[in-house]
Design an enzyme around this catalytic site. Structure first.
Site, PDB file in Angstrom:
ATOM      1  N   LYS A  47      14.470  -8.254   7.733  1.00 18.53           N
ATOM      2  CA  LYS A  47      15.607  -7.831   7.937  1.00 18.53           C
ATOM      3  C   LYS A  47      16.458  -8.732   8.903  1.00 18.53           C
ATOM      4  O   LYS A  47      17.476  -8.659   9.006  1.00 18.53           O
ATOM      5  CB  LYS A  47      15.404  -6.296   8.729  1.00 18.53           C
ATOM      6  CG  LYS A  47      15.201  -5.323   7.602  1.00 18.53           C
ATOM      7  CD  LYS A  47      15.035  -3.828   8.276  1.00 18.53           C
ATOM      8  CE  LYS A  47      14.466  -2.986   7.405  1.00 18.53           C
ATOM      9  NZ  LYS A  47      14.416  -1.637   7.527  1.00 18.53           N
ATOM     10  N   ASP A  66      19.845   1.766   8.217  1.00 18.52           N
ATOM     11  CA  ASP A  66      18.682   2.334   8.769  1.00 18.52           C
ATOM     12  C   ASP A  66      19.336   3.295   9.872  1.00 18.52           C
ATOM     13  O   ASP A  66      18.809   4.496  10.010  1.00 18.52           O
ATOM     14  CB  ASP A  66      17.820   1.280   9.251  1.00 18.52           C
ATOM     15  CG  ASP A  66      17.065   0.637   8.226  1.00 18.52           C
ATOM     16  OD1 ASP A  66      16.984   1.417   7.121  1.00 18.52           O
ATOM     17  OD2 ASP A  66      16.443  -0.320   8.308  1.00 18.52           O
TER      18      ASP A  66
HETATM   19  P1  NAP Z   1       9.448  -5.549  11.571  1.00 19.47           P
HETATM   20  O1  NAP Z   1      10.909  -6.104  11.556  1.00 19.47           O
HETATM   21  O2  NAP Z   1       8.398  -6.565  10.725  1.00 19.47           O
HETATM   22  O3  NAP Z   1       8.933  -5.149  12.907  1.00 19.47           O
HETATM   23  C1  NAP Z   1       7.644  -4.577  12.939  1.00 19.47           C
HETATM   24  C2  NAP Z   1       7.538  -3.963  14.545  1.00 19.47           C
HETATM   25  O4  NAP Z   1       6.272  -3.357  14.368  1.00 19.47           O
HETATM   26  C3  NAP Z   1       7.306  -5.246  15.357  1.00 19.47           C
HETATM   27  O5  NAP Z   1       8.060  -4.546  16.627  1.00 19.47           O
HETATM   28  C4  NAP Z   1       5.837  -5.317  15.539  1.00 19.47           C
HETATM   29  O6  NAP Z   1       5.714  -5.777  16.891  1.00 19.47           O
HETATM   30  C5  NAP Z   1       5.278  -4.174  15.268  1.00 19.47           C
HETATM   31  N1  NAP Z   1       3.907  -4.433  14.698  1.00 19.47           N
HETATM   32  C6  NAP Z   1       3.789  -4.959  13.793  1.00 19.47           C
HETATM   33  N2  NAP Z   1       2.314  -4.687  13.360  1.00 19.47           N
HETATM   34  C7  NAP Z   1       1.783  -4.242  14.518  1.00 19.47           C
HETATM   35  C8  NAP Z   1       0.488  -3.716  15.018  1.00 19.47           C
HETATM   36  N3  NAP Z   1      -0.533  -4.116  14.280  1.00 19.47           N
HETATM   37  N4  NAP Z   1       0.305  -3.167  16.094  1.00 19.47           N
HETATM   38  C9  NAP Z   1       1.147  -2.829  17.199  1.00 19.47           C
HETATM   39  N5  NAP Z   1       2.557  -3.192  16.736  1.00 19.47           N
HETATM   40  C10 NAP Z   1       2.915  -3.801  15.357  1.00 19.47           C
HETATM   41  O7  NAP Z   1       9.505  -4.357  10.490  1.00 19.47           O
HETATM   42  P2  NAP Z   1      10.719  -3.089  10.410  1.00 19.47           P
HETATM   43  O8  NAP Z   1      11.453  -3.519   9.075  1.00 19.47           O
HETATM   44  O9  NAP Z   1      10.970  -2.910  11.714  1.00 19.47           O
HETATM   45  O10 NAP Z   1       9.582  -1.926   9.934  1.00 19.47           O
HETATM   46  C11 NAP Z   1       8.756  -1.329  10.516  1.00 19.47           C
HETATM   47  C12 NAP Z   1       8.188   0.140   9.919  1.00 19.47           C
HETATM   48  O11 NAP Z   1       9.359   0.822   9.804  1.00 19.47           O
HETATM   49  C13 NAP Z   1       7.647  -0.087   8.630  1.00 19.47           C
HETATM   50  O12 NAP Z   1       6.571   0.736   8.478  1.00 19.47           O
HETATM   51  C14 NAP Z   1       8.583   0.192   7.764  1.00 19.47           C
HETATM   52  O13 NAP Z   1       7.977   0.663   6.381  1.00 19.47           O
HETATM   53  C15 NAP Z   1       9.268   1.528   8.336  1.00 19.47           C
HETATM   54  N6  NAP Z   1      10.774   1.498   8.116  1.00 19.47           N
HETATM   55  C16 NAP Z   1      10.871   2.778   7.234  1.00 19.47           C
HETATM   56  C17 NAP Z   1      12.351   2.865   6.862  1.00 19.47           C
HETATM   57  C18 NAP Z   1      12.652   4.335   6.440  1.00 19.47           C
HETATM   58  O14 NAP Z   1      13.685   4.540   5.698  1.00 19.47           O
HETATM   59  N7  NAP Z   1      11.620   5.416   6.559  1.00 19.47           N
HETATM   60  C19 NAP Z   1      13.234   2.103   7.130  1.00 19.47           C
HETATM   61  C20 NAP Z   1      12.953   0.978   7.884  1.00 19.47           C
HETATM   62  C21 NAP Z   1      11.668   0.877   8.226  1.00 19.47           C
HETATM   63  P3  NAP Z   1       5.840  -7.091  17.196  1.00 19.47           P
HETATM   64  O15 NAP Z   1       6.954  -7.622  17.755  1.00 19.47           O
HETATM   65  O16 NAP Z   1       4.820  -7.614  18.408  1.00 19.47           O
HETATM   66  O17 NAP Z   1       5.409  -8.374  16.156  1.00 19.47           O
END
Ligand code: NAP
Length: 288
Positions: free
Chosen positions: A72, A108
């Site tokens: 993203k 989002d």
């Molecule tokens: P992203 O940009 O990759 O960000 C991931 C975030 O989670 C970062 O803040 C990361 O921390 C943290 N993280 C990752 N692995 C971790 C771990 N093992 N322990 C603690 N923190 C961790 O991903 P994103 O696009 O924001 O998506 C995040 C989640 O939201 C996903 O599960 C996605 O499927 C969900 N989502 C759902 C929708 C929906 O429509 N329902 C829409 C968007 C996203 P760091 O900064 O330390 O790396």
């Protein structure tokens, strides 16, 4: 579905994308509406080659993309234009190829706020703790601020990333109190004052882990809402804990459908009914 030279191609860019319901949902909708559109998964493992992917996408003259983890943020510098909201959030979840230009949007944040409204919850005046500071968290946090949240507490694994997001919040929304804590017992006193807890990390997708220890979670008031943006599985360990302890809970499916509705609006300028998107999700979850 018949694919021919007139088929409009959209898809999802991410890595991995196996967990995504979007291809099944959109293809179900296209078939029901008799649209000559097709939605493809684009699992792309090489972050450093993302500009190459987008150049090829442009040349192939596809219609658009959804963007998911971990791209993203990564795609933003390679787009020709980015909407004001997506620029502030530094996160794009929808790309539209229009007249040879790649234009980035973010649906989002709106999807998140509308999913709260669907269950009668308004962000105005609320204290919200958001776990994560990635693409999804940033869109959610800015939308919460736009909706008048009183206090937003950010807890991210990499603290500096949380601090960076808090700085954006403070400069754009000085009336909102923005705080940063660690994903640890440090969160407890802040959690005790939260109206809403949002998990915007992927922790829980494995069906085993919780983003905060149960001992810390117990500080959350009984009246609070636990919102997990994950929709696969529909009930994460965090949501199970919320249900078992009598707290309200919401999974990521309503938000997924609302952001999908927003995506199609960007690509085609018209709306898919939520009823049809829900029907598509049900079919996708049953593996139909
Ligand atoms: P992203 O940009 O990759 O960000 C991931 C975030 O989670 C970062 O803040 C990361 O921390 C943290 N993280 C990752 N692995 C971790 C771990 N093992 N322990 C603690 N923190 C961790 O991903 P994103 O696009 O924001 O998506 C995040 C989640 O939201 C996903 O599960 C996605 O499927 C969900 N989502 C759902 C929708 C929906 O429509 N329902 C829409 C968007 C996203 P760091 O900064 O330390 O790396």
């Amino acid at each position: 579905m018949i694919i021919n030279s007139k088929t409009k191609i959209v898809g999802i860019l991410g890595y991995p994308v196996e967990h995504s319901l979007s291809p099944a949902i959109f293809n179900y909708v296209f078939e029901k509406l008799n649209l000559n559109w097709c939605y493809l998964p684009f699992p792309f493992p090489s972050t450093h080659k993302i500009s190459y992917f987008l150049e090829c996408f442009k040349e192939l003259n596809f219609v658009g993309l959804n963007v998911t983890m971990p791209y993203k943020e990564v795609v933003v510098p390679f787009l020709d234009e980015v909407s004001a909201f997506a620029r502030i959030a530094e996160a794009v979840n929808v790309i539209h190829l229009q007249d040879g230009a790649l234009i980035g949007y973010n649906t989002d944040g709106r999807g998140f706020i509308d999913s709260l409204k669907e269950v009668g919850v308004r962000a105005e005046g609320k204290t919200v703790m958001v776990l994560g500071a990635g693409g999804a968290a940033r869109a959610v946090v800015l939308s919460l601020a736009m909706e008048g949240a009183k206090r937003i507490v950010l807890a991210n694994r990499t603290r500096e990333r949380g601090e960076k997001l808090a700085a954006v919040l403070r400069s754009r929304f000085p009336k909102v109190e923005a705080l940063v804590v660690d994903l640890s017992a440090e969160a407890k006193p802040y959690l005790a004052e939260a109206d809403i807890l949002v998990n915007a990390t992927p922790v829980g997708m494995d069906g085993i882990s919780k983003p905060l220890d149960e001992e810390v979670l117990t500080a959350l008031p009984a009246s609070s809402l636990v919102y997990d943006m994950i929709y696969s599985p529909l009930e994460t360990p965090l949501l199970k804990w919320a249900k078992d302890t009598g707290r309200k809970s919401l999974n990521g499916l309503p938000m997924l459908l609302l952001q999908a509705q927003g995506s199609f609006q960007v690509w085609e300028g018209s709306e898919i009914e939520l009823k049809l998107l829900r029907e598509a999700a049900e079919a996708a979850l049953k593996g139909i």
